[in-house]
Design an enzyme around this catalytic site. Structure first.
Site, PDB file in Angstrom:
ATOM      1  N   ASP A  11      26.279  38.898  44.239  1.00 37.38           N
ATOM      2  CA  ASP A  11      25.562  38.376  43.076  1.00 37.38           C
ATOM      3  C   ASP A  11      24.325  37.114  43.477  1.00 37.38           C
ATOM      4  O   ASP A  11      24.678  36.303  44.254  1.00 37.38           O
ATOM      5  CB  ASP A  11      26.326  37.493  42.000  1.00 37.38           C
ATOM      6  CG  ASP A  11      27.823  38.281  41.603  1.00 37.38           C
ATOM      7  OD1 ASP A  11      28.307  39.068  42.484  1.00 37.38           O
ATOM      8  OD2 ASP A  11      28.236  38.216  40.389  1.00 37.38           O
ATOM      9  N   GLU A  42      23.024  39.629  37.950  1.00 37.60           N
ATOM     10  CA  GLU A  42      23.264  39.303  36.679  1.00 37.60           C
ATOM     11  C   GLU A  42      23.570  37.688  36.583  1.00 37.60           C
ATOM     12  O   GLU A  42      23.626  37.050  35.409  1.00 37.60           O
ATOM     13  CB  GLU A  42      24.702  39.658  36.344  1.00 37.60           C
ATOM     14  CG  GLU A  42      25.971  38.971  36.870  1.00 37.60           C
ATOM     15  CD  GLU A  42      27.041  38.685  35.955  1.00 37.60           C
ATOM     16  OE1 GLU A  42      27.229  39.253  34.980  1.00 37.60           O
ATOM     17  OE2 GLU A  42      27.837  38.115  36.346  1.00 37.60           O
ATOM     18  N   ASN A  43      23.273  37.060  37.822  1.00 41.60           N
ATOM     19  CA  ASN A  43      23.011  35.489  37.709  1.00 41.60           C
ATOM     20  C   ASN A  43      21.761  35.011  38.235  1.00 41.60           C
ATOM     21  O   ASN A  43      21.717  33.899  38.490  1.00 41.60           O
ATOM     22  CB  ASN A  43      24.131  35.068  38.525  1.00 41.60           C
ATOM     23  CG  ASN A  43      25.512  35.019  37.932  1.00 41.60           C
ATOM     24  OD1 ASN A  43      25.783  34.424  36.889  1.00 41.60           O
ATOM     25  ND2 ASN A  43      26.450  35.719  38.527  1.00 41.60           N
ATOM     26  N   HIS A  71      27.550  38.521  32.289  1.00 39.38           N
ATOM     27  CA  HIS A  71      26.306  37.661  31.953  1.00 39.38           C
ATOM     28  C   HIS A  71      25.101  38.541  31.516  1.00 39.38           C
ATOM     29  O   HIS A  71      24.067  37.991  31.368  1.00 39.38           O
ATOM     30  CB  HIS A  71      26.122  36.830  32.865  1.00 39.38           C
ATOM     31  CG  HIS A  71      27.327  35.908  33.153  1.00 39.38           C
ATOM     32  ND1 HIS A  71      28.066  35.157  32.138  1.00 39.38           N
ATOM     33  CD2 HIS A  71      27.768  35.215  34.264  1.00 39.38           C
ATOM     34  CE1 HIS A  71      28.700  34.412  32.627  1.00 39.38           C
ATOM     35  NE2 HIS A  71      28.907  34.372  33.831  1.00 39.38           N
ATOM     36  N   HIS A 153      32.590  45.005  38.822  1.00 39.39           N
ATOM     37  CA  HIS A 153      32.339  43.551  38.479  1.00 39.39           C
ATOM     38  C   HIS A 153      33.662  43.225  37.797  1.00 39.39           C
ATOM     39  O   HIS A 153      33.700  43.396  36.833  1.00 39.39           O
ATOM     40  CB  HIS A 153      31.029  43.387  37.557  1.00 39.39           C
ATOM     41  CG  HIS A 153      30.504  42.127  37.468  1.00 39.39           C
ATOM     42  ND1 HIS A 153      29.695  41.475  38.657  1.00 39.39           N
ATOM     43  CD2 HIS A 153      30.668  41.013  36.841  1.00 39.39           C
ATOM     44  CE1 HIS A 153      29.517  40.219  38.358  1.00 39.39           C
ATOM     45  NE2 HIS A 153      30.247  39.977  37.245  1.00 39.39           N
ATOM     46  N   HIS A 178      31.329  39.599  41.327  1.00 37.70           N
ATOM     47  CA  HIS A 178      31.823  38.779  40.459  1.00 37.70           C
ATOM     48  C   HIS A 178      32.289  37.387  41.001  1.00 37.70           C
ATOM     49  O   HIS A 178      32.049  36.326  40.502  1.00 37.70           O
ATOM     50  CB  HIS A 178      32.830  39.177  39.546  1.00 37.70           C
ATOM     51  CG  HIS A 178      33.318  38.103  38.172  1.00 37.70           C
ATOM     52  ND1 HIS A 178      32.188  37.935  37.526  1.00 37.70           N
ATOM     53  CD2 HIS A 178      34.213  37.835  38.143  1.00 37.70           C
ATOM     54  CE1 HIS A 178      33.039  37.004  36.660  1.00 37.70           C
ATOM     55  NE2 HIS A 178      34.364  36.947  36.908  1.00 37.70           N
ATOM     56  N   HIS A 180      31.967  35.867  43.766  1.00 33.83           N
ATOM     57  CA  HIS A 180      30.820  35.219  44.697  1.00 33.83           C
ATOM     58  C   HIS A 180      31.311  34.695  46.055  1.00 33.83           C
ATOM     59  O   HIS A 180      30.930  33.959  46.876  1.00 33.83           O
ATOM     60  CB  HIS A 180      30.361  33.822  44.002  1.00 33.83           C
ATOM     61  CG  HIS A 180      29.596  34.082  42.758  1.00 33.83           C
ATOM     62  ND1 HIS A 180      28.698  32.968  42.513  1.00 33.83           N
ATOM     63  CD2 HIS A 180      29.664  35.024  41.813  1.00 33.83           C
ATOM     64  CE1 HIS A 180      28.179  33.458  41.380  1.00 33.83           C
ATOM     65  NE2 HIS A 180      28.482  34.812  40.948  1.00 33.83           N
TER      66      HIS A 180
END
Length: 259
Positions: A11, A42-43, A71, A153, A178, A180
């Site tokens: 991520d 996604e972040n 997200h 994820h 997801h 991290h």
């Protein structure tokens, strides 16, 4: 033996990490003879989620395909982004009525990669069954790809591993995103799938999942809403390199990396 290498990045947290990859990813690709790069974005936007700016930044700095997660629809322009760019994909088990696709085909080094993205359902949104969704995508694309890659994820380690065992031998590379935090369980599974539970993140080192620790500590102690601020510390990119036999497409090895 000729080899093909795929770099999968965890991520990417906010623009600070996009900027870091812009300065370092091409060098890493060249030094390690990487044929293709997939990253979970996604972040990656300023306020979390993904937008046109962060997607464009990643795709111009050496990322070929962007996967996402829970997200993905957080930014107002992400729906348009998903409609317009086939190399930015969303979890395939979201409702079909939503824009975007849960898989894409990408060609590199004389091979066609099938990239698939699904979201877990344990402690996550109650989406469609990821097992069934992935099976349908594989069947729909039968004969159209050489190497299949799956980004799961998900929150639960058990769900990621169960999916990996279920598709062992049917998908060449499976990795989780997801959480991290990079896991140390990289392996070639019994029927040949290369697997790791979580790639980790591309983000600030001295943080809690990329966020300034003070914010998270206040949230956990006071139990009230807190604005998350990205940590300003040194950024490191975490992921894994998957190596395939160019003749058979079989996974030869998987190696955790950070740079």
């Amino acid at each position: 033996m000729k080899e093909i290498k795929l770099l999968a990045l965890g991520d990417v947290v906010r623009p600070i990490s996009c900027d870091y990859l812009a300065k370092n990813l091409w060098r890493f690709r060249k030094e390690n003879d990487i044929s293709a790069v997939v990253a979970n974005g996604e972040n990656s936007s300023e306020n979390g989620g993904i937008d046109r700016y962060s997607a464009s930044s990643l795709l111009s700095c050496g990322v070929d395909v962007i996967t996402t997660g829970n997200h993905v629809f957080r930014c107002f322009d992400s729906k348009k982004l998903l409609e317009e760019n086939k190399y930015v994909i969303r979890p395939a088990n979201y409702p079909d009525a939503l824009p975007g696709y849960g898989y894409t085909l990408f060609s590199a080094a004389g091979k066609t990669f099938l990239f698939i993205n699904v979201m877990g359902v344990i402690m996550m949104e109650p989406l469609a069954d990821p097992f069934e969704i992935v099976e349908k995508i594989l069947e729909k694309n039968k004969g159209r790809y050489d190497i299949a890659v799956l980004d799961i994820h998900a929150e639960a380690t058990s769900e990621k591993r169960a999916l990996a065992f279920y598709f062992d031998g049917k998908i060449n590379a499976v990795f989780g995103t997801h959480t991290h935090v990079q896991t140390a369980d990289e392996q070639i599974m019994p029927f040949g799938t290369a697997y790791i539970t979580d790639l980790g993140m591309c983000g600030p080192d001295d943080s809690v999942l990329g966020v300034d620790p003070k914010c998270i500590i206040e949230k956990l102690r006071m139990h009230t809403p807190v604005k998350f601020t990205v940590s300003g510390s040194k950024v490191t990119a975490h992921g894994a390199v998957f190596t395939f036999d160019a003749d058979t497409n079989k996974a030869l090895k998987i190696e955790r990396v950070s740079f």
